[in-house]
Enzyme design. Structure first.
Site, PDB file in Angstrom:
ATOM      1  N   HIS A 254      12.173  76.980  42.995  1.00  0.00           N
ATOM      2  CA  HIS A 254      12.005  75.589  43.416  1.00  0.00           C
ATOM      3  C   HIS A 254      12.505  75.448  44.855  1.00  0.00           C
ATOM      4  O   HIS A 254      13.424  76.167  45.263  1.00  0.00           O
ATOM      5  CB  HIS A 254      12.794  74.670  42.474  1.00  0.00           C
ATOM      6  CG  HIS A 254      12.485  73.217  42.681  1.00  0.00           C
ATOM      7  ND1 HIS A 254      13.041  72.488  43.709  1.00  0.00           N
ATOM      8  CD2 HIS A 254      11.670  72.373  42.005  1.00  0.00           C
ATOM      9  CE1 HIS A 254      12.568  71.244  43.652  1.00  0.00           C
ATOM     10  NE2 HIS A 254      11.733  71.150  42.628  1.00  0.00           N
TER      11      HIS A 254
ATOM     12  N   GLU B  11       4.471  72.325  45.631  1.00  0.00           N
ATOM     13  CA  GLU B  11       5.264  71.165  46.042  1.00  0.00           C
ATOM     14  C   GLU B  11       5.593  71.268  47.533  1.00  0.00           C
ATOM     15  O   GLU B  11       6.426  72.102  47.917  1.00  0.00           O
ATOM     16  CB  GLU B  11       6.601  71.106  45.287  1.00  0.00           C
ATOM     17  CG  GLU B  11       6.483  70.873  43.815  1.00  0.00           C
ATOM     18  CD  GLU B  11       7.803  70.357  43.229  1.00  0.00           C
ATOM     19  OE1 GLU B  11       7.737  69.380  42.486  1.00  0.00           O
ATOM     20  OE2 GLU B  11       8.871  70.909  43.538  1.00  0.00           O
TER      21      GLU B  11
HETATM   22  O1  G3P Z   1      10.496  69.470  40.729  1.00  0.00           O
HETATM   23  C1  G3P Z   1       9.991  68.203  40.941  1.00  0.00           C
HETATM   24  C2  G3P Z   1      10.198  67.746  42.284  1.00  0.00           C
HETATM   25  O2  G3P Z   1      10.747  68.557  43.233  1.00  0.00           O
HETATM   26  C3  G3P Z   1       9.509  66.541  42.742  1.00  0.00           C
HETATM   27  O3  G3P Z   1      10.498  65.608  42.940  1.00  0.00           O
HETATM   28  O4  G3P Z   1      11.370  63.369  43.098  1.00  0.00           O
HETATM   29  O5  G3P Z   1       9.332  64.001  44.376  1.00  0.00           O
HETATM   30  O6  G3P Z   1       9.204  63.756  41.901  1.00  0.00           O
HETATM   31  P1  G3P Z   1      10.072  64.102  43.085  1.00  0.00           P
END
Ligand code: G3P
Length: 222
Positions: free
Chosen positions: A95, A143
């Site tokens: 992550h 992400e």
């Molecule tokens: O692992 C999920 C993440 O990093 C996304 O975070 O707060 O943008 O939904 P968020």
């Protein structure tokens, strides 16, 4: 992996609301939630809360991390097998908030595969998605780090990269999921429309006034 239409992984991170002394109460809030939509819900626990999995047999739990070790003399590390032994069925790896070396990533995916622990390898761009696809994890989560925890969703801000990551994953038989800034039902629907098999979400659920209700409305009409 079981056949679900799509998957929502809620990363409980280390928010005060969802970890340590408050983790159990946070998860209890989802007990009894209507899950007839068929969407697979997974909670990714902080390492200090992994033992909670046995208190909620109705839910599926992943870890937020695992180390490339087997049982033995490893201080402050924990193995994929030890997660399985606690009833945890998978783990996030690499992550953005817990990056590891590619060597450690490869070894952890290999050890996890050997013992039957599902892996979700996180990537920050399509180049990483290509490299990580070669490791053959079960899922790849795209992400963009700059959107994590923010108000702009990856689905509106980076649709073309999502499509690229989806294509890379499809070619390797890996499920693509996406995350960062996902908050609304339309963000979720858009992720599926772009070919992802689900989302990785944190603040949109954890910091909501009513996390279970927010999750229900997110997945109501996938
Ligand atoms: O692992 C999920 C993440 O990093 C996304 O975070 O707060 O943008 O939904 P968020």
């Amino acid at each position: 992996m079981e056949n679900h239409s799509s998957t929502v992984i809620i990363n409980l991170k280390h928010y005060r609301e969802s970890s340590s002394a408050h983790a159990e109460r946070f998860i209890e809030g989802f007990v009894g939630m209507d899950r007839s939509s068929g969407v697979r819900i997974i909670f990714a626990l902080n390492p200090i809360d992994l033992r909670l999995a046995s208190s909620f047999p109705e839910f599926e739990f992943y870890s937020q991390h695992a180390d490339p070790v087997e049982y033995g003399a490893h201080t402050g590390q924990f193995s994929p097998q030890s997660l399985l032994d606690l009833g945890i069925t998978g783990t996030l790896l690499n992550h953005s908030e817990k990056r590891i070396s590619e060597d450690a990533l490869k070894r952890t995916v290999d050890i996890s595969r050997r013992c039957g622990l599902n892996t979700v390898v996180c990537c920050e761009n399509a180049t990483e998605a290509s490299r990580f696809a070669a490791l053959k994890p079960d899922r790849i989560a795209y992400e963009p780090p700059e959107l994590i925890g923010g108000r702009v969703s990856v689905t509106t801000s980076r649709p073309e990269i999502i499509s690229e990551v989806v294509n890379i994953c499809n070619r390797s038989g890996i499920e693509a999921i996406v995350g960062a800034g996902v908050k609304t039902p339309s963000d979720y629907r858009m992720s599926l429309k772009l070919g992802a098999r689900g989302v990785l979400i944190a603040s949109g659920i954890i910091l909501a006034n009513d996390p279970a209700k927010t999750l229900s409305s997110l997945i109501e009409n996938p």
